[in-house]
Design an enzyme around this catalytic site. Structure first.
Site: not given
Ligand code: SUG
Length: 440
Positions: A175, A247, A368
């Site tokens: 990731e 994460h 993020c």
């Molecule tokens: O991968 N949310 C992302 C959020 C990513 C956050 N990134 C870090 N913490 N670096 C994920 O879970 C949700 C999309 C949705 O449900 O429409 C989403 O993909």
């Protein structure tokens, strides 16, 4: 040691930003599934955060949204015909797949790639490996376009090592920088890189998915020519994943010589700190700020996103600045912790709050939204200049967003083929503005 800067490349939020409820283990994504999103406001919020850093005198870049819908995904699922035929058929028989194809999740640029600066790598190049994001379907489709974007920006292979994503198998789940911390005395000095993983290859876990494997982290460290003595592999606490820390950057952030983390972030915290101190001997003295469970329960850390903040060396200030989401100010325990922290004499001297609520409601805070790329002057001059922002460029991008993005989007809108054309038109205008038309 050459002068180097931490350049924050933010993901420009795309016109199809929506609340899909697609990320198991990401509590905000599940909670807000089906809500009406506002892509225009989302993109403006993101650009205003970038503006804040530009105004402070920091270097800021941007990554364009990826093409959406992702027709490759829909074609792989057997849908054929014209674009409109494909969308209409997918909407009828598999709306969830259409939602995945439309996800604007590339906005969370911290997941785009893992980055090792040239000061760390044995071959003296700056390395970026696109993340395969293989755990979640809607994210697993990002990497081919992400790699293409990175090649367009960091094209000079003498200076930049761009690596395609690892194999899309559970053993290599990766990731990107969300599970990677770099500690150093100064951005341009050699650093210690901490690769955080949630499980080993072949290990099955129960509960929420652990999205990063040790094998993936080790593979990236090898490809980046990281000296083994300055590469640390640390296991994320299972309890943190189950509490919603999908994460590591939801419970920890590190910058320069400072590590800011929750008591329950790592499985073996003392061993991790000891390893970092040993690896950093002669390079820097590690400073730590541990947030105890008794003051900020991990559940508050996750809803407030205290740790999903940018920890920045702000021009003109001696101590680091924590750029935190408004939700951190609105959560009693995290606000109180921040007030106490800045009154003390620790390494973090100020907390500034930013509004990125549209992204937050999908589980993405300030950290993020950005990919940190430490770059020397020479590397900065060698990259595509069009993606480096000043206020004028931010104004131009905001104008495009205001003209081409909707302010309301629900899942049903995705079924309309005209929306696909709308997304394409918006992206083309953005690419043109960023000097990346070759990606259209
Ligand atoms: O991968 N949310 C992302 C959020 C990513 C956050 N990134 C870090 N913490 N670096 C994920 O879970 C949700 C999309 C949705 O449900 O429409 C989403 O993909």
């Amino acid at each position: 040691m050459s002068t180097a800067y931490e350049v924050n490349f933010d993901g420009l939020i795309g016109p199809s930003h929506n609340y899909g409820g697609m990320s198991e283990g990401n509590l905000a994504s599940a909670r807000n599934e089906g809500d009406v999103s506002n892509p225009r406001e989302a993109a403006i919020q993101g650009l205003e955060k970038m503006r804040l850093l530009v105004q402070a005198g920091l270097k800021q870049g941007v990554l364009p949204p990826l093409p959406r819908p992702n027709f490759d995904l829909l074609v792989s699922a057997g849908f054929t015909g014209s674009d409109a035929d494909i969308i209409e058929a997918a909407a009828r028989s598999h709306p969830k797949l259409l939602k995945a194809a439309y996800s604007a999740s590339s906005m969370w640029a911290a997941n785009a790639a893992t980055v090792s600066p040239s000061a760390d790598a044995s071959d003296g190049r700056l390395h970026l490996t696109s993340a395969n994001l293989s755990t979640m379907l809607h994210r697993s489709i990002e990497h081919p376009d992400t790699t293409a974007t990175l090649i367009s920006i960091f094209g000079d292979t003498d200076r930049f090592g761009i690596h395609a994503a690892l194999p899309a198998h559970a053993d290599f789940a990766d990731e990107g920088a969300a599970n990677h911390i770099r500690l150093c005395a100064d951005h341009g000095a050699p650093g210690v890189e901490v690769f955080v993983y949630g499980r080993k290859a072949g290990e099955s876990t129960i509960g929420f998915p652990a999205r990063q494997t040790r094998l993936a982290s080790e593979s990236i460290a090898r490809a980046h020519t990281m000296p083994p003595e300055r590469s640390i592999f640390a296991r994320q606490a299972r309890a943190a994943i189950d509490a919603g820390a999908f994460h590591n950057d939801v419970v920890c952030v590190g910058s320069l010589d400072t590590l800011f983390y929750h008591e329950h972030a790592f499985e073996e915290t003392d061993a991790v700190l000891q390893a970092v101190r040993k690896a950093g001997e002669g390079l820097f003295e590690l400073k730590t700020v541990m947030v105890p469970e008794a003051e900020v329960p991990i559940s508050d850390a996750i809803t407030s996103y205290l740790f999903n903040s940018q920890l920045l060396k702000w021009p003109g200030e001696d101590r680091l600045v924590l750029l935190a989401p408004l939700e951190t100010q609105e959560t009693e325990s995290t606000r109180a912790f921040c007030e106490k922290m800045v009154e003390g004499n620790g390494p973090i001297g100020r907390v500034q709050y930013v509004d990125v609520r549209q992204s937050m409601r999908n589980g993405g805070g300030p950290a993020c939204l950005r990919l940190r790329v430490v770059m020397t002057d020479e590397e900065l001059s060698a990259c595509n200049q069009g993606v480096l922002l000043d206020e004028e460029k931010i104004d131009q991008l905001q104008d495009i967003v205001a003209k081409t993005y909707r302010d309301k989007l629900v899942a049903a809108d995705l079924a309309d083929p005209a929306f696909a054309v709308e997304c394409q038109t918006a992206r083309e205008a953005l690419l043109d503005c960023l000097g990346l038309s070759e990606l259209a």
